[in-house]
Write an enzyme that holds these catalytic residues in place. Structure first.
Site, short mmCIF file in Angstrom:
data_model
loop_
_atom_site.label_atom_id
_atom_site.label_comp_id
_atom_site.label_asym_id
_atom_site.label_seq_id
_atom_site.Cartn_x
_atom_site.Cartn_y
_atom_site.Cartn_z
N SER A 20 17.05 49.20 33.54
CA SER A 20 17.91 50.12 32.78
C SER A 20 17.26 51.50 32.73
O SER A 20 16.04 51.62 32.87
CB SER A 20 18.05 49.59 31.35
N TYR B 167 14.31 45.88 23.60
CA TYR B 167 15.08 45.88 24.85
C TYR B 167 14.43 46.82 25.88
O TYR B 167 14.22 46.45 27.04
CB TYR B 167 16.51 46.32 24.55
P1 NAD Z 1 27.27 41.60 29.90
O1 NAD Z 1 27.22 41.18 28.48
O2 NAD Z 1 28.58 41.51 30.57
O3 NAD Z 1 26.24 40.75 30.75
C1 NAD Z 1 25.07 40.19 30.21
C2 NAD Z 1 25.09 38.72 30.54
O4 NAD Z 1 23.82 38.15 30.20
C3 NAD Z 1 26.11 37.92 29.74
O5 NAD Z 1 27.34 37.84 30.40
C4 NAD Z 1 25.45 36.54 29.66
O6 NAD Z 1 26.03 35.64 30.57
C5 NAD Z 1 24.02 36.78 30.07
N1 NAD Z 1 23.09 36.21 29.09
C6 NAD Z 1 22.66 36.77 27.94
N2 NAD Z 1 21.81 35.92 27.31
C7 NAD Z 1 21.72 34.81 28.10
C8 NAD Z 1 20.99 33.59 28.01
N3 NAD Z 1 20.17 33.34 26.99
N4 NAD Z 1 21.16 32.68 29.00
C9 NAD Z 1 21.99 32.92 30.05
N5 NAD Z 1 22.67 34.07 30.19
C10 NAD Z 1 22.53 34.99 29.23
O7 NAD Z 1 26.70 43.08 29.96
P2 NAD Z 1 26.19 44.00 31.16
O8 NAD Z 1 26.11 45.35 30.59
O9 NAD Z 1 26.95 43.78 32.38
O10 NAD Z 1 24.71 43.49 31.37
C11 NAD Z 1 24.18 43.11 32.62
C12 NAD Z 1 22.78 43.66 32.77
O11 NAD Z 1 22.86 45.09 32.85
C13 NAD Z 1 21.85 43.35 31.61
O12 NAD Z 1 20.59 43.02 32.10
C14 NAD Z 1 21.79 44.66 30.87
O13 NAD Z 1 20.59 44.80 30.15
C15 NAD Z 1 21.87 45.64 32.02
N6 NAD Z 1 22.23 47.01 31.66
C16 NAD Z 1 23.47 47.29 31.15
C17 NAD Z 1 23.77 48.60 30.82
C18 NAD Z 1 25.11 48.97 30.26
O14 NAD Z 1 25.29 50.11 29.84
N7 NAD Z 1 26.08 48.07 30.23
C19 NAD Z 1 22.83 49.62 31.02
C20 NAD Z 1 21.60 49.29 31.54
C21 NAD Z 1 21.31 47.99 31.87
#
Ligand code: NAD
Ligand code: MG
Length: 294
Positions: A186, A199
């Protein structure tokens, strides 16, 4: 100055409606629903015949990557939590329409035994493993360090750091030269916000993991890279990842004036995994709407 709406007229911009869900939340309940490429991503056979495991593949960025991989010709296993079954089911339907194998395996990645079994089940289902995308993540904002509990800190580290360690370690017996590992880090690893102390640390861990493993695994022909998203419209943000007032203005600070949609970052994961990108390892590619974090 050009009207910014003319640049990307199809993508929503703030202000967004107030909305909350209990984590992990469902993409299907977001207003507006994110674009994961269901109608917009076009494949070019870049990953034909490859087999991939994508954690968090039910929703958000992971779902967009899963759909893109399927459209590029890969067979895909997605992992997610049992309460996300409906998002996972619809992702699998979209992937299966491409004529590839698409398998849903639910389970909690905070459990080391499950991580091992997930890798083994993936290889049983797909016959091999070429691409591991460590994308699942936990993000719960907390205003003050004094209020950050050991349980919450532990859950964030188990989900974001330990799971990537356990999955990668278990995957190594199956990954051959030409294989690829991609970690979702991130912009928080580089510009941490005051309310995401736990985080942000986990995302910095993933950068170091990516760079050190790239050196360790390079001689085996295995590439290790990371993608660093800026603000992307996903349920992670609306189910405790940000305070409501930030959700309403999500992406407003980016020069493009809006959050990214998951489909807009999927191409980075496709390129990292493809043989066309065979000299890229130890890299962190960022996509943050012009902020210039990296
Ligand atoms: P999202 O909620 O759609 O995806 C996160 C997924 O993590 C969930 O769907 C879930 O299936 C999984 N998860 C969480 N805890 C879990 C556990 N204990 N066991 C199994 N699965 C688990 O949200 P997203 O934003 O698409 O996140 C995907 C990645 O992108 C993450 O690593 C997040 O930190 C990263 N990210 C997102 C953003 C943003 O702005 N959305 C920015 C930077 C990084
Ligand atoms: Mg989800």
């Amino acid at each position: 100055m050009a009207d910014r709406d003319t640049l990307n007229p199809q993508y929503p911009r703030p202000p967004f409606q107030t909305q909350t869900q209990q984590p992990p939340g469902l993409d299907s309940k977001m207003i507006p629903e994110p674009d994961h490429g269901e109608k917009s991503y076009r494949g070019n056979g870049r990953l034909k015949g490859k087999c991939a495991l994508i954690t968090g593949g039910d929703s958000g960025i992971g779902r967009a990557v899963a759909i893109a991989y399927a459209r590029e010709g890969a067979n895909v296993v997605i992992n997610y939590l049992p309460e996300e079954e409906s998002d996972a089911k619809s992702a699998i339907e979209v992937m299966k329409a491409e004529g590839v194998k698409a398998v849903a395996i639910p389970g909690d990645l905070r459990d080391e035994n499950f991580c091992h079994s997930l890798i083994e089940q993936t290889v049983e289902q797909l016959g091999k493993l070429d691409i591991l995308v460590n994308n699942a993540g936990r993000q719960q904002y907390c205003e003050s360090l004094e209020d950050l509990t050991t349980e919450a800190f532990d859950a964030t580290f188990k989900t974001n750091v330990y799971a990537a360690f356990w999955l990668t370690k278990a995957a190594l017996r199956h990954l051959k030269a030409g294989a690829s590992i991609i970690n979702t880090t991130s912009v928080q690893a580089f510009k941490p916000s005051p309310i995401l102390v736990d985080y942000a640390q986990t995302k910095a861990c993933l950068v170091a993991l990516t760079k050190s493993l790239a050196k360790q695994l390079g001689p085996r022909g295995i590439r290790v890279n990371a993608v660093a998203p800026g603000p992307y419209w996903s349920v992670l943000q609306t189910s405790g990842g940000q305070p409501q007032e930030k959700v309403e203005q999500f992406g407003a600070d980016a020069p493009l004036g809006r959050p990214g949609q998951p489909v807009e970052i999927a191409p980075l994961y496709v390129l990292f995994a493809s043989d066309e990108c065979s000299y890229a390892s130890g890299q962190v590619w960022c996509s943050d709407g012009g902020t210039g974090t990296l």
